[in-house]
Write a protein that holds these residues in place. Structure first.
Motif, mmCIF file in Angstrom:
data_model
loop_
_atom_site.group_PDB
_atom_site.id
_atom_site.type_symbol
_atom_site.label_atom_id
_atom_site.label_comp_id
_atom_site.label_asym_id
_atom_site.label_seq_id
_atom_site.Cartn_x
_atom_site.Cartn_y
_atom_site.Cartn_z
ATOM 1 N N VAL A 65 32.201 25.128 37.190
ATOM 2 C CA VAL A 65 33.611 25.176 37.576
ATOM 3 C C VAL A 65 33.802 26.276 38.617
ATOM 4 C CG1 VAL A 65 34.409 24.248 35.374
ATOM 5 C CG2 VAL A 65 34.215 26.728 35.662
ATOM 6 N N ASP A 66 34.875 26.159 39.365
ATOM 7 C CA ASP A 66 35.152 27.089 40.457
ATOM 8 C C ASP A 66 36.034 28.221 39.950
ATOM 9 O OD1 ASP A 66 35.846 28.423 42.764
ATOM 10 O OD2 ASP A 66 36.420 26.614 43.882
ATOM 11 N N PRO A 67 35.578 29.474 39.991
ATOM 12 C CA PRO A 67 36.426 30.580 39.547
ATOM 13 C C PRO A 67 37.771 30.638 40.265
ATOM 14 C CG PRO A 67 34.163 31.326 39.835
ATOM 15 C CD PRO A 67 34.224 29.930 40.387
ATOM 16 N N HIS A 68 37.833 30.101 41.476
ATOM 17 C CA HIS A 68 39.099 30.114 42.218
ATOM 18 C C HIS A 68 40.131 29.171 41.616
ATOM 19 C CE1 HIS A 68 38.045 32.367 46.073
ATOM 20 N NE2 HIS A 68 37.031 32.534 45.258
ATOM 21 N N ASP A 69 39.706 28.324 40.667
ATOM 22 C CA ASP A 69 40.644 27.436 39.993
ATOM 23 C C ASP A 69 41.307 28.093 38.782
ATOM 24 O OD1 ASP A 69 40.233 25.355 41.772
ATOM 25 O OD2 ASP A 69 38.648 24.434 40.570
ATOM 26 N N LEU A 70 40.998 29.366 38.522
ATOM 27 C CA LEU A 70 41.646 30.063 37.419
ATOM 28 C C LEU A 70 43.154 30.124 37.644
ATOM 29 C CD1 LEU A 70 39.428 33.164 36.531
ATOM 30 C CD2 LEU A 70 40.054 31.292 35.012
ATOM 31 N N ARG A 71 43.908 29.675 36.648
ATOM 32 C CA ARG A 71 45.358 29.787 36.745
ATOM 33 C C ARG A 71 45.921 30.774 35.732
ATOM 34 N NH1 ARG A 71 49.138 24.943 35.024
ATOM 35 N NH2 ARG A 71 50.530 26.673 35.463
ATOM 36 N N ALA A 72 45.089 31.171 34.737
ATOM 37 C CA ALA A 72 45.560 32.122 33.732
ATOM 38 C C ALA A 72 44.369 32.632 32.930
ATOM 39 C CB ALA A 72 46.572 31.472 32.788
ATOM 40 N N ILE A 73 44.578 33.796 32.309
ATOM 41 C CA ILE A 73 43.624 34.374 31.361
ATOM 42 C C ILE A 73 44.385 34.669 30.077
ATOM 43 C CG2 ILE A 73 42.090 36.324 30.852
ATOM 44 C CD1 ILE A 73 41.652 36.640 33.861
ATOM 45 N N VAL A 74 43.788 34.327 28.943
ATOM 46 C CA VAL A 74 44.343 34.693 27.639
ATOM 47 C C VAL A 74 43.349 35.614 26.954
ATOM 48 C CG1 VAL A 74 45.218 33.901 25.420
ATOM 49 C CG2 VAL A 74 45.534 32.468 27.459
ATOM 50 N N LEU A 97 35.181 40.646 36.737
ATOM 51 C CA LEU A 97 35.719 39.345 37.124
ATOM 52 C C LEU A 97 36.799 39.498 38.190
ATOM 53 C CD1 LEU A 97 36.243 36.289 36.825
ATOM 54 C CD2 LEU A 97 37.803 36.871 34.940
ATOM 55 N N LEU A 98 37.749 40.391 37.956
ATOM 56 C CA LEU A 98 38.846 40.570 38.913
ATOM 57 C C LEU A 98 38.323 41.087 40.255
ATOM 58 C CD1 LEU A 98 41.548 42.124 36.549
ATOM 59 C CD2 LEU A 98 41.280 39.728 37.246
ATOM 60 N N PHE A 99 37.357 41.999 40.206
ATOM 61 C CA PHE A 99 36.748 42.537 41.422
ATOM 62 C C PHE A 99 36.076 41.417 42.216
ATOM 63 C CE2 PHE A 99 33.227 45.154 43.388
ATOM 64 C CZ PHE A 99 34.046 45.940 44.189
ATOM 65 N N SER A 100 35.289 40.576 41.526
ATOM 66 C CA SER A 100 34.593 39.478 42.198
ATOM 67 C C SER A 100 35.569 38.457 42.760
ATOM 68 C CB SER A 100 33.625 38.798 41.224
ATOM 69 O OG SER A 100 32.619 39.685 40.807
ATOM 70 N N LEU A 101 36.603 38.136 42.000
ATOM 71 C CA LEU A 101 37.591 37.170 42.483
ATOM 72 C C LEU A 101 38.210 37.631 43.794
ATOM 73 C CD1 LEU A 101 39.502 36.182 39.209
ATOM 74 C CD2 LEU A 101 38.164 34.638 40.660
ATOM 75 N N GLY A 145 37.898 36.119 47.854
ATOM 76 C CA GLY A 145 39.039 35.536 48.548
ATOM 77 C C GLY A 145 40.124 34.940 47.681
ATOM 78 N N TYR A 146 40.074 35.183 46.380
ATOM 79 C CA TYR A 146 41.127 34.676 45.497
ATOM 80 C C TYR A 146 42.443 35.353 45.885
ATOM 81 C CZ TYR A 146 43.321 33.361 41.005
ATOM 82 O OH TYR A 146 44.141 32.845 40.024
ATOM 83 N N ASP A 147 43.468 34.553 46.209
ATOM 84 C CA ASP A 147 44.704 35.137 46.722
ATOM 85 C C ASP A 147 45.939 34.694 45.943
ATOM 86 O OD1 ASP A 147 44.813 32.521 47.499
ATOM 87 O OD2 ASP A 147 45.059 32.911 49.652
ATOM 88 N N ARG A 148 45.745 34.225 44.695
ATOM 89 C CA ARG A 148 46.868 33.804 43.875
ATOM 90 C C ARG A 148 47.272 34.928 42.922
ATOM 91 N NH1 ARG A 148 44.317 28.502 41.212
ATOM 92 N NH2 ARG A 148 46.311 28.507 40.088
ATOM 93 N N HIS A 192 41.400 45.966 45.248
ATOM 94 C CA HIS A 192 40.269 45.044 45.063
ATOM 95 C C HIS A 192 40.396 44.259 43.756
ATOM 96 C CE1 HIS A 192 38.449 46.760 48.566
ATOM 97 N NE2 HIS A 192 38.373 47.958 48.018
ATOM 98 N N GLN A 193 41.560 43.676 43.556
ATOM 99 C CA GLN A 193 41.805 42.801 42.421
ATOM 100 C C GLN A 193 42.998 41.925 42.765
ATOM 101 O OE1 GLN A 193 43.401 44.674 38.844
ATOM 102 N NE2 GLN A 193 43.960 46.482 40.034
ATOM 103 N N PRO A 194 43.122 40.749 42.168
ATOM 104 C CA PRO A 194 44.297 39.924 42.413
ATOM 105 C C PRO A 194 45.565 40.603 41.889
ATOM 106 C CG PRO A 194 42.543 38.668 41.355
ATOM 107 C CD PRO A 194 42.153 40.105 41.271
ATOM 108 N N VAL A 195 46.690 40.121 42.336
ATOM 109 C CA VAL A 195 47.966 40.558 41.766
ATOM 110 C C VAL A 195 48.073 39.955 40.366
ATOM 111 C CG1 VAL A 195 50.475 40.480 41.988
ATOM 112 C CG2 VAL A 195 49.035 40.707 44.033
ATOM 113 N N ILE A 196 48.286 40.805 39.380
ATOM 114 C CA ILE A 196 48.281 40.366 37.981
ATOM 115 C C ILE A 196 49.706 40.341 37.442
ATOM 116 C CG2 ILE A 196 47.498 40.928 35.639
ATOM 117 C CD1 ILE A 196 45.082 42.302 36.961
#
Length: 257
Positions: free
Chosen positions: A48-57, A72-76, A80-83, A109-113
């Motif tokens: 699966v593509d990590p860029h398809d992550l829509r949520a973490i529980v 994980l957040l650093f790698s995302l 180029g993960y920008d969501r 160096h992490q997505p907006v959470i």
């Protein structure tokens, strides 16, 4: 829709079992359940593509369920993960995760959470999803959430998270197609479940299939003995030891003539 096991081991990993965590795959994207070990790489290995992550529980705040989150957040972000990425959990778990990320000083160096508190018994609502996520409290040494993924036509998969046998998880698992249940200890132990007890839960909940995770042949018991214990407890459905990268889909709707 299916659940893919990314890790199935206890807090002391085996050579072929990492910390227990998993990912729910649906047409609208991926929902990661806990973040132990090298999550980004394991998502890739699962196909699966990590860029398809829509949520973490996050189910609870023990280290084996959180320690892979900063990486994980650093790698995302580097990939180029920008969501915006919602992270759900109870308040103590989210606080622990926030403290951990602060210590790593990821900064930009992490997505907006979006930190989103969830109390046990509440539903996690994801916009546009063709399924619902219900939560229940477990009995563990820290506040912890069990999860039920239900399709709109009533089929369900349940993950116990870390727990000793309890009514809340039994009720959450009632008539589920698949119950992914922890089986950490050879005998009853506060906050955890033995294979025999997992069999009792599965039988009482009338589930079709039981998958044992948070399990170790060294620290729990042999696989053959673990499955025999679930049978001795009265469970007559399908039972297996969870394997890393195995997936469990909701079965098709039964059509009656």
């Amino acid at each position: 829709m299916r659940m893919i096991l990314l890790g199935v081991g206890t807090a002391v990993p085996d050579a072929d079992r990492d910390y227990t965590h998993m990912v729910w795959e649906a047409p609208d994207g991926l929902v990661l359940i806990d973040a132990g070990g090298s999550v980004y790489q394991r998502l890739l290995r699962a196909g699966v593509d990590p860029h398809d992550l829509r949520a973490i529980v996050l189910t609870h705040s023990h280290a084996d369920h959180l320690n892979g989150l900063p990486g994980l957040l650093f790698s995302l972000k580097l990939a180029g993960y920008d969501r915006r990425l919602p992270i759900y959990g109870n308040m103590p778990t989210l606080a622990a995760a926030q403290h951990m990320l602060e210590a790593f000083e990821l900064e930009e160096h992490q997505p907006v959470i979006e930190w989103t508190p969830v109390e046990a018994g509440e539903e996690i609502e994801l916009e546009g999803a063709a399924y619902r996520i219900h939560t229940a409290p477990t009995v563990h040494s820290r506040p912890c959430l069990a999860l039920r993924f239900s399709s709109n036509d009533g089929r369900a998969l349940v993950y116990s998270a870390d727990t000793e046998p309890c009514d809340a998880v039994r009720n959450l698992a009632h008539r589920a197609s698949v119950l992914i249940h922890e089986a950490t200890t050879p005998e009853p132990f506060p906050g955890h479940t033995s294979p025999y007890q997992a069999g009792e839960v599965a039988a009482a909940a009338d589930v079709a299939r039981l998958v044992l995770v948070h399990y170790s042949p060294r620290w729990t018991m042999s696989a053959d003995r673990a499955m025999a214990e679930t049978r001795a407890a009265g469970f007559t459905g399908e039972v297996e030891i969870g394997r890393e990268f195995a997936s469990y889909a909701l079965p098709p709707v039964q059509k009656h003539p």
